[in-house]
Design an enzyme around this catalytic site. Structure first.
Site, PDB file in Angstrom:
ATOM      1  N   ASP A   1       1.138  -1.177  -0.064  1.00 52.02           N
ATOM      2  CA  ASP A   1       0.319  -0.016   0.164  1.00 52.02           C
ATOM      3  C   ASP A   1       0.593   1.319   0.243  1.00 52.02           C
ATOM      4  O   ASP A   1       2.171   1.304   0.653  1.00 52.02           O
ATOM      5  CB  ASP A   1      -1.062   0.122   1.189  1.00 52.02           C
ATOM      6  CG  ASP A   1      -1.702   1.436   1.635  1.00 52.02           C
ATOM      7  OD1 ASP A   1      -1.516   2.112   0.539  1.00 52.02           O
ATOM      8  OD2 ASP A   1      -2.770   0.926   2.290  1.00 52.02           O
TER       9      ASP A   1
ATOM     10  N   ASP B   1      -5.709   6.743  -5.402  1.00 48.98           N
ATOM     11  CA  ASP B   1      -5.936   8.428  -5.379  1.00 48.98           C
ATOM     12  C   ASP B   1      -6.997   8.291  -3.701  1.00 48.98           C
ATOM     13  O   ASP B   1      -6.849   9.518  -3.579  1.00 48.98           O
ATOM     14  CB  ASP B   1      -6.889   9.114  -6.088  1.00 48.98           C
ATOM     15  CG  ASP B   1      -6.875  10.528  -6.226  1.00 48.98           C
ATOM     16  OD1 ASP B   1      -6.483  11.323  -5.315  1.00 48.98           O
ATOM     17  OD2 ASP B   1      -7.167  11.235  -6.939  1.00 48.98           O
TER      18      ASP B   1
ATOM     19  N   SER C   1      -1.896   4.397 -13.980  1.00 47.49           N
ATOM     20  CA  SER C   1      -3.241   4.403 -15.245  1.00 47.49           C
ATOM     21  C   SER C   1      -2.947   2.914 -15.428  1.00 47.49           C
ATOM     22  O   SER C   1      -3.880   2.224 -16.145  1.00 47.49           O
ATOM     23  CB  SER C   1      -2.241   4.444 -16.672  1.00 47.49           C
ATOM     24  OG  SER C   1      -2.628   5.701 -16.633  1.00 47.49           O
TER      25      SER C   1
ATOM     26  N   TYR D   1      -7.711   3.258 -15.350  1.00 50.40           N
ATOM     27  CA  TYR D   1      -7.112   4.529 -16.729  1.00 50.40           C
ATOM     28  C   TYR D   1      -7.035   3.451 -17.869  1.00 50.40           C
ATOM     29  O   TYR D   1      -7.017   3.574 -18.836  1.00 50.40           O
ATOM     30  CB  TYR D   1      -6.267   5.327 -16.682  1.00 50.40           C
ATOM     31  CG  TYR D   1      -7.253   6.378 -16.243  1.00 50.40           C
ATOM     32  CD1 TYR D   1      -8.528   6.634 -15.428  1.00 50.40           C
ATOM     33  CD2 TYR D   1      -6.422   7.727 -15.812  1.00 50.40           C
ATOM     34  CE1 TYR D   1      -8.845   7.996 -15.462  1.00 50.40           C
ATOM     35  CE2 TYR D   1      -7.019   8.625 -15.393  1.00 50.40           C
ATOM     36  CZ  TYR D   1      -8.424   9.144 -15.310  1.00 50.40           C
ATOM     37  OH  TYR D   1      -8.469   9.889 -14.252  1.00 50.40           O
TER      38      TYR D   1
HETATM   39  P1  ADP Z   1      -5.340   5.258 -12.731  1.00 47.60           P
HETATM   40  O1  ADP Z   1      -6.702   5.941 -12.505  1.00 47.60           O
HETATM   41  O2  ADP Z   1      -4.334   6.171 -12.489  1.00 47.60           O
HETATM   42  O3  ADP Z   1      -5.714   3.656 -13.474  1.00 47.60           O
HETATM   43  P2  ADP Z   1      -5.970   3.668 -10.215  1.00 47.60           P
HETATM   44  O4  ADP Z   1      -5.619   4.273  -8.401  1.00 47.60           O
HETATM   45  O5  ADP Z   1      -7.321   3.056 -10.062  1.00 47.60           O
HETATM   46  O6  ADP Z   1      -5.223   4.474 -10.859  1.00 47.60           O
HETATM   47  O7  ADP Z   1      -4.941   2.342  -9.927  1.00 47.60           O
HETATM   48  C1  ADP Z   1      -3.459   2.559 -10.481  1.00 47.60           C
HETATM   49  C2  ADP Z   1      -2.979   1.100  -9.696  1.00 47.60           C
HETATM   50  O8  ADP Z   1      -3.229   1.878  -8.185  1.00 47.60           O
HETATM   51  C3  ADP Z   1      -3.936   0.147  -9.196  1.00 47.60           C
HETATM   52  O9  ADP Z   1      -2.681  -1.128 -10.851  1.00 47.60           O
HETATM   53  C4  ADP Z   1      -3.900  -0.110  -8.248  1.00 47.60           C
HETATM   54  O10 ADP Z   1      -4.722  -1.450  -8.103  1.00 47.60           O
HETATM   55  C5  ADP Z   1      -3.160   0.341  -7.535  1.00 47.60           C
HETATM   56  N1  ADP Z   1      -3.760   0.857  -6.135  1.00 47.60           N
HETATM   57  C6  ADP Z   1      -4.711   0.746  -5.943  1.00 47.60           C
HETATM   58  N2  ADP Z   1      -4.446   0.702  -4.935  1.00 47.60           N
HETATM   59  C7  ADP Z   1      -3.930   1.105  -4.118  1.00 47.60           C
HETATM   60  C8  ADP Z   1      -2.694   1.513  -2.489  1.00 47.60           C
HETATM   61  N3  ADP Z   1      -3.669   1.800  -1.713  1.00 47.60           N
HETATM   62  N4  ADP Z   1      -0.744   1.462  -3.513  1.00 47.60           N
HETATM   63  C9  ADP Z   1      -0.755   0.869  -4.218  1.00 47.60           C
HETATM   64  N5  ADP Z   1      -1.410   0.929  -5.472  1.00 47.60           N
HETATM   65  C10 ADP Z   1      -2.950   0.521  -5.350  1.00 47.60           C
END
Ligand code: ADP
Length: 173
Positions: A10, A34, A122, A126
């Site tokens: 995380d 985010d 992304s 995305y």
């Molecule tokens: P985007 O809209 O740019 O695709 P997302 O947040 O939907 O961004 O996903 C980007 C990546 O971040 C995905 O691989 C997701 O699994 C990952 N992700 C989600 N939560 C966390 C976290 N707390 N720490 C690290 N990576 C995360």
């Protein structure tokens, strides 16, 4: 030369100077990483983002660009927000994704950041394949000047993403 490492987990818990947020152009928060960053950082970050949007980015942050804020309650000092290309909106040029990583490093260097953690920008909502994100992320960061930066940590969230980053790292030779 900065070290590069891959640590599944995380990103909000990483003890680094700066973490990168896969934000959206509005800077007003969203889902995925985010949402996790905003929840962990608390209201100060939301307020800073709102202020940035109202002052410097009235039309939003462009795809491929990056900007820093403080980090609220997070253990890091800065959050560097970048906007990845959204495949669902036809943003398929890999240079846009590479730019997220180069611009984030530029911003980090300007701030004197020595350790930085990146998510798989992304690779979630995305719609980019994580293998493509991993390859672009690793090759871009490896090719970019990392003067002043001691550590670049990639933080894939799940085992599949982690395997993709490890394979891409091995592919760097
Ligand atoms: P985007 O809209 O740019 O695709 P997302 O947040 O939907 O961004 O996903 C980007 C990546 O971040 C995905 O691989 C997701 O699994 C990952 N992700 C989600 N939560 C966390 C976290 N707390 N720490 C690290 N990576 C995360």
């Amino acid at each position: 030369m900065a070290g590069i490492e891959i640590v599944q987990g995380d990103i909000t818990t990483q003890a680094v100077d700066a973490i990168v947020n896969a934000a959206n152009s509005s800077l007003m928060g969203g889902g995925g990483v985010d949402g996790a960053i905003h929840r962990a950082a608390g209201p100060t970050l939301r307020e800073e983002c709102r202020h940035l949007r109202a002052t410097d980015y009235p039309e939003g942050l462009h795809v491929g660009d990056a900007v820093a804020t403080g980090a609220g309650d997070l253990p890091c000092r800065y959050v560097i927000h970048t906007v990845g290309p959204n495949r669902h909106e036809g943003q398929i040029d890999p240079r846009l994704l590479a730019s997220c990583y180069t611009r984030s490093l530029d911003v980090a260097q300007q701030l004197g950041v020595r350790t930085i953690a990146f998510p798989a920008v992304s690779a979630g909502a995305y719609g980019w394949k994580v293998a493509d994100v991993a390859r672009i992320a690793l090759t871009t960061v490896a090719a970019h000047s990392r003067d002043g930066i001691d550590l670049v940590r990639f933080v894939p969230f799940d085992p599949t993403s982690c395997a993709a980053f490890e394979a891409a790292c091995a592919g760097l030779g």
